[in-house]
Write a protein that holds these residues in place. Structure first.
Motif, PDB file in Angstrom:
ATOM      1  N   VAL A   8      -1.442 -10.343 -14.972  1.00 54.69           N
ATOM      2  CA  VAL A   8      -0.225  -9.508 -14.884  1.00 54.69           C
ATOM      3  C   VAL A   8       0.547 -10.020 -13.677  1.00 54.69           C
ATOM      4  O   VAL A   8       0.171  -9.762 -12.532  1.00 54.69           O
ATOM      5  N   PRO A   9       1.644 -10.776 -13.895  1.00 59.15           N
ATOM      6  CA  PRO A   9       2.264 -11.458 -12.759  1.00 59.15           C
ATOM      7  C   PRO A   9       3.226 -10.607 -11.952  1.00 59.15           C
ATOM      8  O   PRO A   9       3.636 -11.000 -10.871  1.00 59.15           O
ATOM      9  N   MET A  10       3.596  -9.428 -12.477  1.00 55.66           N
ATOM     10  CA  MET A  10       4.600  -8.632 -11.762  1.00 55.66           C
ATOM     11  C   MET A  10       4.327  -7.142 -11.935  1.00 55.66           C
ATOM     12  O   MET A  10       4.048  -6.692 -13.042  1.00 55.66           O
ATOM     13  N   ILE A  11       4.378  -6.411 -10.824  1.00 56.02           N
ATOM     14  CA  ILE A  11       4.233  -4.955 -10.872  1.00 56.02           C
ATOM     15  C   ILE A  11       5.552  -4.384 -10.360  1.00 56.02           C
ATOM     16  O   ILE A  11       5.964  -4.700  -9.240  1.00 56.02           O
ATOM     17  N   MET A  12       6.231  -3.613 -11.200  1.00 57.48           N
ATOM     18  CA  MET A  12       7.571  -3.124 -10.815  1.00 57.48           C
ATOM     19  C   MET A  12       7.565  -1.620 -10.586  1.00 57.48           C
ATOM     20  O   MET A  12       6.896  -0.882 -11.301  1.00 57.48           O
ATOM     21  N   ARG A  13       8.334  -1.221  -9.597  1.00 59.11           N
ATOM     22  CA  ARG A  13       8.540   0.201  -9.361  1.00 59.11           C
ATOM     23  C   ARG A  13      10.001   0.432  -9.029  1.00 59.11           C
ATOM     24  O   ARG A  13      10.700  -0.492  -8.613  1.00 59.11           O
ATOM     25  N   GLN A  14      10.427   1.697  -9.186  1.00 55.75           N
ATOM     26  CA  GLN A  14      11.796   2.067  -8.847  1.00 55.75           C
ATOM     27  C   GLN A  14      11.744   3.289  -7.942  1.00 55.75           C
ATOM     28  O   GLN A  14      10.910   4.184  -8.172  1.00 55.75           O
ATOM     29  N   VAL A  15      12.625   3.310  -6.943  1.00 55.62           N
ATOM     30  CA  VAL A  15      12.615   4.427  -5.991  1.00 55.62           C
ATOM     31  C   VAL A  15      13.136   5.689  -6.682  1.00 55.62           C
ATOM     32  O   VAL A  15      14.207   5.663  -7.292  1.00 55.62           O
ATOM     33  N   VAL A  16      12.360   6.784  -6.612  1.00 55.57           N
ATOM     34  CA  VAL A  16      12.856   8.057  -7.160  1.00 55.57           C
ATOM     35  C   VAL A  16      13.174   9.058  -6.041  1.00 55.57           C
ATOM     36  O   VAL A  16      13.910  10.017  -6.247  1.00 55.57           O
ATOM     37  N   THR A  17      12.587   8.851  -4.861  1.00 55.72           N
ATOM     38  CA  THR A  17      12.935   9.659  -3.681  1.00 55.72           C
ATOM     39  C   THR A  17      13.191   8.671  -2.555  1.00 55.72           C
ATOM     40  O   THR A  17      12.341   7.809  -2.311  1.00 55.72           O
ATOM     41  N   PRO A  18      14.342   8.746  -1.890  1.00 55.01           N
ATOM     42  CA  PRO A  18      14.653   7.756  -0.856  1.00 55.01           C
ATOM     43  C   PRO A  18      13.482   7.581   0.121  1.00 55.01           C
ATOM     44  O   PRO A  18      12.792   8.536   0.462  1.00 55.01           O
ATOM     45  N   ASP A  19      13.269   6.336   0.542  1.00 49.49           N
ATOM     46  CA  ASP A  19      12.104   6.031   1.377  1.00 49.49           C
ATOM     47  C   ASP A  19      12.487   4.896   2.333  1.00 49.49           C
ATOM     48  O   ASP A  19      13.469   4.177   2.103  1.00 49.49           O
ATOM     49  N   VAL A  20      11.719   4.760   3.410  1.00 47.69           N
ATOM     50  CA  VAL A  20      11.885   3.600   4.295  1.00 47.69           C
ATOM     51  C   VAL A  20      10.676   2.707   4.089  1.00 47.69           C
ATOM     52  O   VAL A  20       9.537   3.137   4.268  1.00 47.69           O
ATOM     53  N   LEU A  21      10.951   1.462   3.672  1.00 46.50           N
ATOM     54  CA  LEU A  21       9.859   0.553   3.323  1.00 46.50           C
ATOM     55  C   LEU A  21      10.096  -0.765   4.050  1.00 46.50           C
ATOM     56  O   LEU A  21      11.198  -1.322   3.971  1.00 46.50           O
ATOM     57  N   CYS A  22       9.103  -1.259   4.747  1.00 49.28           N
ATOM     58  CA  CYS A  22       9.233  -2.485   5.555  1.00 49.28           C
ATOM     59  C   CYS A  22      10.440  -2.357   6.496  1.00 49.28           C
ATOM     60  O   CYS A  22      11.174  -3.335   6.711  1.00 49.28           O
ATOM     61  N   ARG A  67       0.841  -1.211   0.000  1.00 48.91           N
ATOM     62  CA  ARG A  67       0.000   0.000   0.000  1.00 48.91           C
ATOM     63  C   ARG A  67       0.875   1.259   0.000  1.00 48.91           C
ATOM     64  O   ARG A  67       0.586   2.238  -0.676  1.00 48.91           O
ATOM     65  N   GLN A  68       1.975   1.194   0.737  1.00 47.18           N
ATOM     66  CA  GLN A  68       2.873   2.353   0.784  1.00 47.18           C
ATOM     67  C   GLN A  68       3.422   2.679  -0.619  1.00 47.18           C
ATOM     68  O   GLN A  68       3.453   3.826  -1.038  1.00 47.18           O
ATOM     69  N   VAL A  69       3.843   1.640  -1.344  1.00 48.98           N
ATOM     70  CA  VAL A  69       4.438   1.869  -2.667  1.00 48.98           C
ATOM     71  C   VAL A  69       3.388   2.372  -3.657  1.00 48.98           C
ATOM     72  O   VAL A  69       3.633   3.303  -4.433  1.00 48.98           O
ATOM     73  N   LEU A  70       2.210   1.733  -3.628  1.00 48.38           N
ATOM     74  CA  LEU A  70       1.229   2.028  -4.677  1.00 48.38           C
ATOM     75  C   LEU A  70       0.285   3.167  -4.303  1.00 48.38           C
ATOM     76  O   LEU A  70      -0.438   3.663  -5.153  1.00 48.38           O
ATOM     77  N   GLN A  71       0.274   3.533  -3.008  1.00 51.06           N
ATOM     78  CA  GLN A  71      -0.714   4.529  -2.611  1.00 51.06           C
ATOM     79  C   GLN A  71      -0.119   5.655  -1.769  1.00 51.06           C
ATOM     80  O   GLN A  71       0.102   6.750  -2.274  1.00 51.06           O
ATOM     81  N   THR A  72       0.205   5.344  -0.483  1.00 54.53           N
ATOM     82  CA  THR A  72       0.514   6.454   0.427  1.00 54.53           C
ATOM     83  C   THR A  72       1.799   7.191   0.063  1.00 54.53           C
ATOM     84  O   THR A  72       1.902   8.389   0.272  1.00 54.53           O
ATOM     85  N   SER A  73       2.815   6.478  -0.468  1.00 59.75           N
ATOM     86  CA  SER A  73       4.064   7.163  -0.856  1.00 59.75           C
ATOM     87  C   SER A  73       4.287   7.024  -2.361  1.00 59.75           C
ATOM     88  O   SER A  73       5.429   6.947  -2.814  1.00 59.75           O
ATOM     89  N   MET A  74       3.197   6.975  -3.130  1.00 55.79           N
ATOM     90  CA  MET A  74       3.367   6.647  -4.552  1.00 55.79           C
ATOM     91  C   MET A  74       4.265   7.634  -5.296  1.00 55.79           C
ATOM     92  O   MET A  74       4.919   7.272  -6.271  1.00 55.79           O
ATOM     93  N   ALA A  75       4.361   8.893  -4.796  1.00 57.32           N
ATOM     94  CA  ALA A  75       5.201   9.874  -5.489  1.00 57.32           C
ATOM     95  C   ALA A  75       6.685   9.509  -5.390  1.00 57.32           C
ATOM     96  O   ALA A  75       7.499   9.997  -6.173  1.00 57.32           O
ATOM     97  N   SER A  76       7.042   8.646  -4.429  1.00 62.10           N
ATOM     98  CA  SER A  76       8.455   8.264  -4.282  1.00 62.10           C
ATOM     99  C   SER A  76       8.844   7.114  -5.219  1.00 62.10           C
ATOM    100  O   SER A  76       9.997   6.675  -5.212  1.00 62.10           O
ATOM    101  N   TYR A  77       7.876   6.598  -5.966  1.00 58.49           N
ATOM    102  CA  TYR A  77       8.148   5.429  -6.820  1.00 58.49           C
ATOM    103  C   TYR A  77       7.589   5.683  -8.211  1.00 58.49           C
ATOM    104  O   TYR A  77       6.583   6.347  -8.364  1.00 58.49           O
TER     105      TYR A  77
END
Ligand code: HEM
Length: 466
Positions: A331-345, A66-76
């Motif tokens: 769609v077996p894989m959803i990929m993202r790349q960090v564009v702004t440093p973040d703390v995840l898990c 949820r963090q990657v796809l929603q709450t911090s989506m601007a960082s990815y």
């Protein structure tokens, strides 16, 4: 056999006892991206690893997803390696747009995908399903992977342009499928590119494809615009032409209309045809379930479906489609790349780190699913839209960029599968297991032949509806 007492465990690639060494990981990944996982991946909430110098994090934890796809989506954002091969298919359409451009496009497109609009497309789904069963009736055996590919293309062509799939359109689909399997496969140069324009010397085949593909879509749009205007917004092109920028009131430019149409064509038919194939495959492994669905469809035949709420009559069919997408996510894989440093898990991620969200792994994860490898449609009983409510179920992605076509796809797949169920009983000609292979979509490793038995007692009717 009672399918509930002894659920079927359908084929899946071997799961390795231990994490693979880097060379084996690279080899297995090239062979099949679904065949490179170890047992560990299906137990852990996240896993971090450096592969060929690239820092990567697999995220299974729903809060992390949820963090990657929603709450911090601007960082990815989507990594360049995933964008470059798709750009020639989707242009500047909503699928690849980012930031403010994406927000604007998504807002403008939303009215074209409301339940009311999808309901207005039902006649197109019926027409595509009827021509599918007419084609299937011509022979006692069928390659259903191919048949559903054509049917899903026809559904999206009709929905976009009120067009049936003539030879030119079938050639268009073949062009897109060939591209995905050849020049559109990500290469190691995509992995090393720092900009979309890098390594232009190697992009000739992609540029040639893009010119032909866009020219073909332009021709269809031009022909359709030259025809009589459909005052009642009977297809998606009408909706796109009616779209106005909420701030400026401006309509979409020709190039914007073309890019959105190309995007919908590509995003819309390959995925839904995979869902239909895997659902039919599961139903050929589980004959009792197939019979049960047929009884449900006979109680409310497809020709009675005139509104979205009519689909409520096929609860079991919906559960089977949902379970097919759990076991074989299109769609077996959803990929993202960090564009702004973040703390995840709890992990600090620097710019450039790759984040892998795998519906394949998540849907078979032992923390979130009971008997995860078994075909058990009951698990979705009473869950209307589990891709919104179930944190570990994400066949359509998640957050604000969740698939815009989810209800379109569910309605289309329900009508198509119900129409085939009403008309035929099917079984596999061979016992050879069909293995899923990961790519942009989850493809079968071979296209099996199915025996079709026509059910003469069921009245097939074309009239009445359209
Ligand atoms: C079973 C069928 C389908 C599946 C499993 C599926 C899956 C997905 C997934 C996983 C995403 C998100 C990708 C990401 O975040 O990286 C997505 C996005 C998208 N899908 Fe679908 N899709 C399906 C059908 C359709 C149809 C029928 C259409 C259009 C007619 C469509 C149009 C789109 C578009 C335009 C996006 C991009 C949305 C955005 O970024 O705002 N899809 N789809």
């Amino acid at each position: 056999m009672d399918a509930l007492a002894r659920p079927i465990v359908p084929p899946a690639p071997y799961v390795h006892p231990e994490d693979l060494s880097t060379p084996r990981l690279v080899i297995e990944t090239l062979r099949n991206t679904l065949g490179n996982w170890s047992h560990n991946a299906f137990d852990i909430p996240f896993g971090r690893r450096k592969v060929l110098g690239v820092d990567s994090l697999l995220v299974n934890d729903p809060a992390g997803v949820r963090q990657v796809l929603q709450t911090s989506m601007a960082s990815y954002r989507r990594p360049l390696a995933a964008v470059r091969p798709v750009r020639p298919l989707a242009g500047a359409g909503v699928l690849l747009a980012e930031g403010a451009a994406w927000r604007g496009q998504r807002r403008m497109l939303a009215p074209a995908f409301t339940p009311g609009t999808v309901e207005s497309l039902l006649p197109h789904f019926h027409a595509a399903a009827d021509s599918l069963v007419d084609r299937l009736a011509a022979a006692p055996r069928a390659n259903l992977a191919d048949a559903f590919h054509r049917a899903a293309l026809e559904a999206v062509l009709r929905s976009l342009f009120s067009l049936s799939a003539g030879p030119e359109q079938v050639a268009l689909a073949a062009m897109a499928s060939d591209y995905v399997a050849t020049a559109g496969r990500p290469t190691f140069l995509d992995g090393f590119a720092r900009a979309e324009s890098d390594f232009a010397f190697a992009g000739g085949a992609r540029r040639r494809f893009q010119r032909r593909w866009f020219a073909a879509v332009d021709r269809i749009v031009a022909a359709r615009r030259a025809g009589p205007a459909a005052a009642d917004h009977a297809d998606l092109l009408d909706r796109l032409l009616a779209v106005r920028d909420p701030d400026t009131g401006a309509p979409l430019s020709d190039a914007e209309v073309r890019d959105q149409c190309a995007t919908m064509l590509f995003a819309g038919f390959e995925t839904t045809s995979r869902l239909l194939f895997w659902a039919s495959y599961l139903l050929s492994l589980d004959g009792a379930e197939q019979a049960r669905l047929r009884a449900e469809v006979r109680a409310f035949p497809p020709e009675r479906v005139a509104a979205l709420e009519d689909l409520q009559n096929w609860q079991r069919l919906r559960q089977v489609l949902l379970e097919a997408m759990r076991l074989y996510p299109p769609v077996p894989m959803i990929m993202r790349q960090v564009v702004t440093p973040d703390v995840l898990c709890g992990e600090s991620l620097k710019t450039g780190c790759l984040v892998w969200i795998s519906p394949w792994v998540l849907h078979r994860h032992r923390l979130y699913w009971e008997n995860p490898t078994a075909f058990m449609p009951d698990r979705f009983a009473g869950k209307a839209n589990p891709w919104v409510t179930e944190p570990a179920y994400m066949p359509f992605g998640g957050g604000p960029r969740i698939c815009i076509g989810a209800s379109f796809a569910m309605a289309e797949a329900s009508i198509t599968l119900a129409t085939v169920l009403a008309r035929f009983e099917w079984s596999l000609e061979s016992d050879r297991p069909v293995m899923p292979v990961g790519g942009v979509t989850t493809a079968p490793d071979h296209e099996p032949w199915f025996r079709l038995e026509s059910l003469e007692t069921v009245q097939h009717h074309p009239g009445g509806r359209h």
